[in-house]
Design a protein around this motif. Sequence first.
Motif, PDB file in Angstrom:
ATOM      1  N   ALA A  26       0.816  -1.213   0.000  1.00 43.34           N
ATOM      2  CA  ALA A  26       0.000   0.000   0.000  1.00 43.34           C
ATOM      3  C   ALA A  26       0.850   1.264   0.000  1.00 43.34           C
ATOM      4  CB  ALA A  26      -0.940  -0.003   1.203  1.00 43.34           C
ATOM      5  N   LYS A  27       2.107   1.152   0.320  1.00 44.14           N
ATOM      6  CA  LYS A  27       3.007   2.315   0.323  1.00 44.14           C
ATOM      7  C   LYS A  27       3.279   2.817  -1.093  1.00 44.14           C
ATOM      8  CE  LYS A  27       4.354   1.952   4.801  1.00 44.14           C
ATOM      9  NZ  LYS A  27       3.569   2.750   5.686  1.00 44.14           N
ATOM     10  N   ASP A  28       3.062   1.969  -2.084  1.00 44.41           N
ATOM     11  CA  ASP A  28       3.307   2.316  -3.482  1.00 44.41           C
ATOM     12  C   ASP A  28       1.960   2.392  -4.202  1.00 44.41           C
ATOM     13  OD1 ASP A  28       4.109   2.571  -6.123  1.00 44.41           O
ATOM     14  OD2 ASP A  28       5.122   0.631  -6.204  1.00 44.41           O
ATOM     15  N   SER A  29       1.612   3.562  -4.693  1.00 42.90           N
ATOM     16  CA  SER A  29       0.289   3.743  -5.297  1.00 42.90           C
ATOM     17  C   SER A  29       0.046   2.819  -6.494  1.00 42.90           C
ATOM     18  CB  SER A  29       0.080   5.200  -5.706  1.00 42.90           C
ATOM     19  OG  SER A  29       1.035   5.596  -6.660  1.00 42.90           O
ATOM     20  N   SER A  30       1.098   2.355  -7.127  1.00 48.83           N
ATOM     21  CA  SER A  30       0.917   1.440  -8.257  1.00 48.83           C
ATOM     22  C   SER A  30       0.629   0.008  -7.801  1.00 48.83           C
ATOM     23  CB  SER A  30       2.141   1.459  -9.176  1.00 48.83           C
ATOM     24  OG  SER A  30       3.262   0.911  -8.524  1.00 48.83           O
ATOM     25  N   SER A  31       0.723  -0.245  -6.507  1.00 53.69           N
ATOM     26  CA  SER A  31       0.488  -1.593  -5.973  1.00 53.69           C
ATOM     27  C   SER A  31      -0.757  -1.671  -5.099  1.00 53.69           C
ATOM     28  CB  SER A  31       1.709  -2.036  -5.150  1.00 53.69           C
ATOM     29  OG  SER A  31       2.841  -2.122  -5.957  1.00 53.69           O
ATOM     30  N   LEU A  32      -1.626  -0.684  -5.187  1.00 48.56           N
ATOM     31  CA  LEU A  32      -2.796  -0.659  -4.310  1.00 48.56           C
ATOM     32  C   LEU A  32      -3.734  -1.841  -4.534  1.00 48.56           C
ATOM     33  CD1 LEU A  32      -3.627   3.144  -4.269  1.00 48.56           C
ATOM     34  CD2 LEU A  32      -2.700   1.768  -2.397  1.00 48.56           C
ATOM     35  N   GLU A  33      -3.914  -2.265  -5.768  1.00 48.64           N
ATOM     36  CA  GLU A  33      -4.783  -3.418  -6.029  1.00 48.64           C
ATOM     37  C   GLU A  33      -4.213  -4.690  -5.406  1.00 48.64           C
ATOM     38  OE1 GLU A  33      -7.828  -4.109  -7.175  1.00 48.64           O
ATOM     39  OE2 GLU A  33      -8.185  -1.967  -7.285  1.00 48.64           O
ATOM     40  N   LYS A  34      -2.894  -4.855  -5.493  1.00 52.68           N
ATOM     41  CA  LYS A  34      -2.255  -6.014  -4.863  1.00 52.68           C
ATOM     42  C   LYS A  34      -2.416  -5.931  -3.349  1.00 52.68           C
ATOM     43  CE  LYS A  34       1.277  -6.872  -8.357  1.00 52.68           C
ATOM     44  NZ  LYS A  34       2.707  -6.870  -8.633  1.00 52.68           N
ATOM     45  N   ALA A  35      -2.249  -4.734  -2.806  1.00 55.18           N
ATOM     46  CA  ALA A  35      -2.418  -4.542  -1.363  1.00 55.18           C
ATOM     47  C   ALA A  35      -3.828  -4.926  -0.946  1.00 55.18           C
ATOM     48  CB  ALA A  35      -2.121  -3.093  -0.992  1.00 55.18           C
ATOM     49  N   ARG A  36      -4.808  -4.501  -1.736  1.00 54.57           N
ATOM     50  CA  ARG A  36      -6.205  -4.824  -1.441  1.00 54.57           C
ATOM     51  C   ARG A  36      -6.417  -6.332  -1.380  1.00 54.57           C
ATOM     52  NH1 ARG A  36     -10.108  -6.748  -4.165  1.00 54.57           N
ATOM     53  NH2 ARG A  36      -9.021  -6.547  -6.148  1.00 54.57           N
TER      54      ARG A  36
END
Length: 72
Positions: A26-36
């Motif tokens: 979640a710290k990287d805006s390009s990885s938000l879907e993975k974080a979710r």
Amino acid sequence: MFITNAVRTNLKENVRAYTLCGQVLAKDSSSLEKARVYLEKALQLNPKYTDAVISLVDVYGQLKQQQKSVEL
């Protein structure tokens, strides 16, 4: 990413590990879907795990999915 691979292979049912991976992603805006995905998996394992709930609410906010935040 090494961390997420470690979770998938070695810590398959560890709610804290899924939560931590989600928080890091979640710290990287390009990885938000993975974080979710990781945070939702953590909540599938333990729906009352507060750290995962709080982190997922934050991710939903960043993804402009506030209604999902309210539903948690």
